[in-house]
Design a protein around this motif. Structure first.
Motif, PDB file in Angstrom:
ATOM      1  N   PHE A  39      14.237   9.660  -3.674  1.00 30.19           N
ATOM      2  CA  PHE A  39      13.619  10.615  -2.757  1.00 30.19           C
ATOM      3  C   PHE A  39      12.605   9.998  -1.799  1.00 30.19           C
ATOM      4  CE2 PHE A  39      14.840  13.021  -6.559  1.00 30.19           C
ATOM      5  CZ  PHE A  39      15.787  13.844  -5.988  1.00 30.19           C
ATOM      6  N   ILE A  40      11.698   9.190  -2.292  1.00 34.01           N
ATOM      7  CA  ILE A  40      10.674   8.597  -1.415  1.00 34.01           C
ATOM      8  C   ILE A  40      10.478   7.114  -1.729  1.00 34.01           C
ATOM      9  CG2 ILE A  40       9.391  10.752  -1.107  1.00 34.01           C
ATOM     10  CD1 ILE A  40       7.295   9.686  -3.055  1.00 34.01           C
ATOM     11  N   PHE A  41       9.961   6.404  -0.746  1.00 33.95           N
ATOM     12  CA  PHE A  41       9.534   5.027  -0.972  1.00 33.95           C
ATOM     13  C   PHE A  41       8.349   4.738  -0.070  1.00 33.95           C
ATOM     14  CE2 PHE A  41      12.689   4.684   2.392  1.00 33.95           C
ATOM     15  CZ  PHE A  41      12.216   3.687   3.222  1.00 33.95           C
ATOM     16  N   ILE A  42       7.715   3.642  -0.332  1.00 36.59           N
ATOM     17  CA  ILE A  42       6.537   3.248   0.437  1.00 36.59           C
ATOM     18  C   ILE A  42       6.940   2.124   1.390  1.00 36.59           C
ATOM     19  CG2 ILE A  42       4.257   2.174   0.264  1.00 36.59           C
ATOM     20  CD1 ILE A  42       3.964   3.621  -2.455  1.00 36.59           C
ATOM     21  N   ALA A  43       6.530   2.242   2.639  1.00 33.83           N
ATOM     22  CA  ALA A  43       6.834   1.213   3.640  1.00 33.83           C
ATOM     23  C   ALA A  43       5.537   0.705   4.255  1.00 33.83           C
ATOM     24  CB  ALA A  43       7.738   1.774   4.725  1.00 33.83           C
ATOM     25  N   TYR A  44       5.466  -0.598   4.412  1.00 32.85           N
ATOM     26  CA  TYR A  44       4.330  -1.262   5.035  1.00 32.85           C
ATOM     27  C   TYR A  44       4.695  -1.590   6.475  1.00 32.85           C
ATOM     28  CZ  TYR A  44       0.949  -4.969   6.025  1.00 32.85           C
ATOM     29  OH  TYR A  44      -0.031  -5.733   6.596  1.00 32.85           O
ATOM     30  N   VAL A  45       3.774  -1.343   7.403  1.00 27.30           N
ATOM     31  CA  VAL A  45       4.007  -1.629   8.828  1.00 27.30           C
ATOM     32  C   VAL A  45       3.059  -2.757   9.230  1.00 27.30           C
ATOM     33  CG1 VAL A  45       4.074  -0.663  11.157  1.00 27.30           C
ATOM     34  CG2 VAL A  45       4.630   0.788   9.187  1.00 27.30           C
ATOM     35  N   GLY A  57      -0.862  -2.682   9.896  1.00 31.29           N
ATOM     36  CA  GLY A  57      -1.276  -2.793   8.496  1.00 31.29           C
ATOM     37  C   GLY A  57      -1.211  -1.484   7.728  1.00 31.29           C
ATOM     38  N   SER A  58      -0.541  -0.483   8.280  1.00 33.34           N
ATOM     39  CA  SER A  58      -0.466   0.828   7.629  1.00 33.34           C
ATOM     40  C   SER A  58       0.538   0.849   6.485  1.00 33.34           C
ATOM     41  CB  SER A  58      -0.056   1.899   8.639  1.00 33.34           C
ATOM     42  OG  SER A  58      -1.058   2.093   9.587  1.00 33.34           O
ATOM     43  N   VAL A  59       0.303   1.777   5.574  1.00 30.87           N
ATOM     44  CA  VAL A  59       1.225   2.041   4.476  1.00 30.87           C
ATOM     45  C   VAL A  59       1.654   3.502   4.626  1.00 30.87           C
ATOM     46  CG1 VAL A  59       1.503   2.147   1.975  1.00 30.87           C
ATOM     47  CG2 VAL A  59       0.076   0.356   3.005  1.00 30.87           C
ATOM     48  N   THR A  60       2.960   3.745   4.501  1.00 28.70           N
ATOM     49  CA  THR A  60       3.487   5.086   4.723  1.00 28.70           C
ATOM     50  C   THR A  60       4.380   5.528   3.571  1.00 28.70           C
ATOM     51  OG1 THR A  60       5.446   4.255   5.875  1.00 28.70           O
ATOM     52  CG2 THR A  60       3.515   4.743   7.226  1.00 28.70           C
ATOM     53  N   PHE A  61       4.466   6.847   3.374  1.00 28.16           N
ATOM     54  CA  PHE A  61       5.466   7.435   2.485  1.00 28.16           C
ATOM     55  C   PHE A  61       6.661   7.780   3.358  1.00 28.16           C
ATOM     56  CE2 PHE A  61       2.359   9.052  -0.890  1.00 28.16           C
ATOM     57  CZ  PHE A  61       2.820   8.169  -1.855  1.00 28.16           C
ATOM     58  N   TRP A 173      -2.330   4.862   4.398  1.00 23.55           N
ATOM     59  CA  TRP A 173      -3.332   3.802   4.508  1.00 23.55           C
ATOM     60  C   TRP A 173      -3.300   3.269   5.914  1.00 23.55           C
ATOM     61  CZ3 TRP A 173      -7.156   2.309   1.411  1.00 23.55           C
ATOM     62  CH2 TRP A 173      -7.809   1.135   1.726  1.00 23.55           C
ATOM     63  N   PRO A 174      -4.412   3.039   6.531  1.00 21.33           N
ATOM     64  CA  PRO A 174      -5.781   3.104   6.042  1.00 21.33           C
ATOM     65  C   PRO A 174      -6.246   4.549   5.853  1.00 21.33           C
ATOM     66  CG  PRO A 174      -5.782   2.567   8.375  1.00 21.33           C
ATOM     67  CD  PRO A 174      -4.339   2.613   7.935  1.00 21.33           C
ATOM     68  N   LEU A 175      -7.212   4.699   4.981  1.00 18.15           N
ATOM     69  CA  LEU A 175      -7.703   6.035   4.636  1.00 18.15           C
ATOM     70  C   LEU A 175      -8.228   6.791   5.859  1.00 18.15           C
ATOM     71  CD1 LEU A 175      -9.498   5.304   1.251  1.00 18.15           C
ATOM     72  CD2 LEU A 175      -7.258   6.355   1.612  1.00 18.15           C
ATOM     73  N   THR A 176      -8.753   6.069   6.829  1.00 20.20           N
ATOM     74  CA  THR A 176      -9.301   6.716   8.024  1.00 20.20           C
ATOM     75  C   THR A 176      -8.205   7.277   8.934  1.00 20.20           C
ATOM     76  OG1 THR A 176      -9.331   4.569   9.139  1.00 20.20           O
ATOM     77  CG2 THR A 176     -11.387   5.298   8.088  1.00 20.20           C
ATOM     78  N   ALA A 177      -6.953   6.909   8.676  1.00 16.70           N
ATOM     79  CA  ALA A 177      -5.856   7.363   9.532  1.00 16.70           C
ATOM     80  C   ALA A 177      -4.833   8.221   8.789  1.00 16.70           C
ATOM     81  CB  ALA A 177      -5.169   6.137  10.130  1.00 16.70           C
ATOM     82  N   ILE A 178      -5.159   8.723   7.611  1.00 17.08           N
ATOM     83  CA  ILE A 178      -4.210   9.537   6.843  1.00 17.08           C
ATOM     84  C   ILE A 178      -3.743  10.701   7.707  1.00 17.08           C
ATOM     85  CG2 ILE A 178      -3.977  11.127   4.888  1.00 17.08           C
ATOM     86  CD1 ILE A 178      -5.759   9.289   3.279  1.00 17.08           C
ATOM     87  N   SER A 179      -2.412  10.837   7.787  1.00 14.66           N
ATOM     88  CA  SER A 179      -1.867  11.929   8.603  1.00 14.66           C
ATOM     89  C   SER A 179      -0.419  12.200   8.226  1.00 14.66           C
ATOM     90  CB  SER A 179      -1.974  11.601  10.081  1.00 14.66           C
ATOM     91  OG  SER A 179      -1.281  10.415  10.381  1.00 14.66           O
ATOM     92  N   TYR A 180       0.040  13.373   8.611  1.00 10.86           N
ATOM     93  CA  TYR A 180       1.431  13.760   8.406  1.00 10.86           C
ATOM     94  C   TYR A 180       2.193  13.460   9.694  1.00 10.86           C
ATOM     95  CZ  TYR A 180       5.541  16.686   7.744  1.00 10.86           C
ATOM     96  OH  TYR A 180       6.834  17.126   7.650  1.00 10.86           O
ATOM     97  N   LEU A 181       3.251  12.672   9.615  1.00  9.15           N
ATOM     98  CA  LEU A 181       4.029  12.322  10.795  1.00  9.15           C
ATOM     99  C   LEU A 181       5.361  13.027  10.857  1.00  9.15           C
ATOM    100  CD1 LEU A 181       3.427   8.473  10.735  1.00  9.15           C
ATOM    101  CD2 LEU A 181       2.305  10.124  12.192  1.00  9.15           C
ATOM    102  N   GLY A 182       5.839  13.502   9.692  1.00 12.34           N
ATOM    103  CA  GLY A 182       7.177  14.087   9.577  1.00 12.34           C
ATOM    104  C   GLY A 182       7.356  15.254  10.438  1.00 12.34           C
TER     105      GLY A 182
END
Length: 182
Positions: A39-45, A57-61, A173-182
């Motif tokens: 269902f989900i995975f983590i991706a690093y940008v 350097g972001s981490v996303t679901f 991640w980063p915590l200061t940029a947490i947001s929903y993109l979907g």
């Protein structure tokens, strides 16, 4: 005698408790494995090519794409790049069968109609390009157009729908940029 029975009871309780704990841990592990496998995975940008939506350097679901794997224009998608031999994250710009033109100012036109891209940053210094997206393929560009190694520069600019892996949903991640993109 009484003390021996009490000790024996305590040992049985402890074994029972250990077995329950182990089974609970096993069930939790299996559930988490299934969630992260199907269902989900983590991706690093690692790059700044998707700035400002996805900072360097972001981490996303990311949610896996199953079945027909169709995506919509404007979505941030993780896909497999045969050319680079790795997963990349870019934004869908061109859909199957469309003609995409990028002018000298960096404006994108889909079938001669200007695309409104409020998410784009730094679109200057862009070469004029014209693409005709084949059926079953997509065209991807980075949001930071002046600093993005994207379809404009690839040997093979089109990504097959079979190589689409998932849609970026949440920036964690980063915590200061947490947001929903979907």
């Amino acid at each position: 005698m009484k003390q021996e029975k009490t000790e024996e009871k305590n040992k049985k309780k402890k074994k029972k408790f250990d077995l329950k704990t182990l089974l609970l841990f096993l069930v939790e592990f299996i559930i988490l494995w299934m969630v992260f496998h199907y269902f989900i995975f983590i991706a690093y940008v690692p790059s700044a090519s998707m700035t400002p939506a996805i900072p360097k350097g972001s981490v996303t679901f990311v949610t896996y794409l199953h079945g027909e794997k169709e995506v919509e224009r404007g979505e941030c998608v993780v896909f497999w790049s045969e050319e680079f031999g790795e997963r990349l994250v870019k934004r869908v710009v061109g859909l199957p069968g469309e003609k995409v033109r990028i002018d000298e100012k960096g404006n994108v036109y889909i079938n001669n109609e200007k695309l409104n891209e409020e998410y784009v940053e730094n679109q200057y210094g862009v070469e004029q390009k014209i693409f005709t997206v084949p059926e079953g393929c997509y065209l991807f560009l980075g949001d930071n157009r002046g600093n993005s190694e994207d379809a404009r520069f690839w040997e093979t600019p089109y990504i097959s729908s079979k190589d689409l892996i998932g849609k970026v949903q949440i920036l964690i991640w980063p915590l200061t940029a947490i947001s929903y993109l979907g």
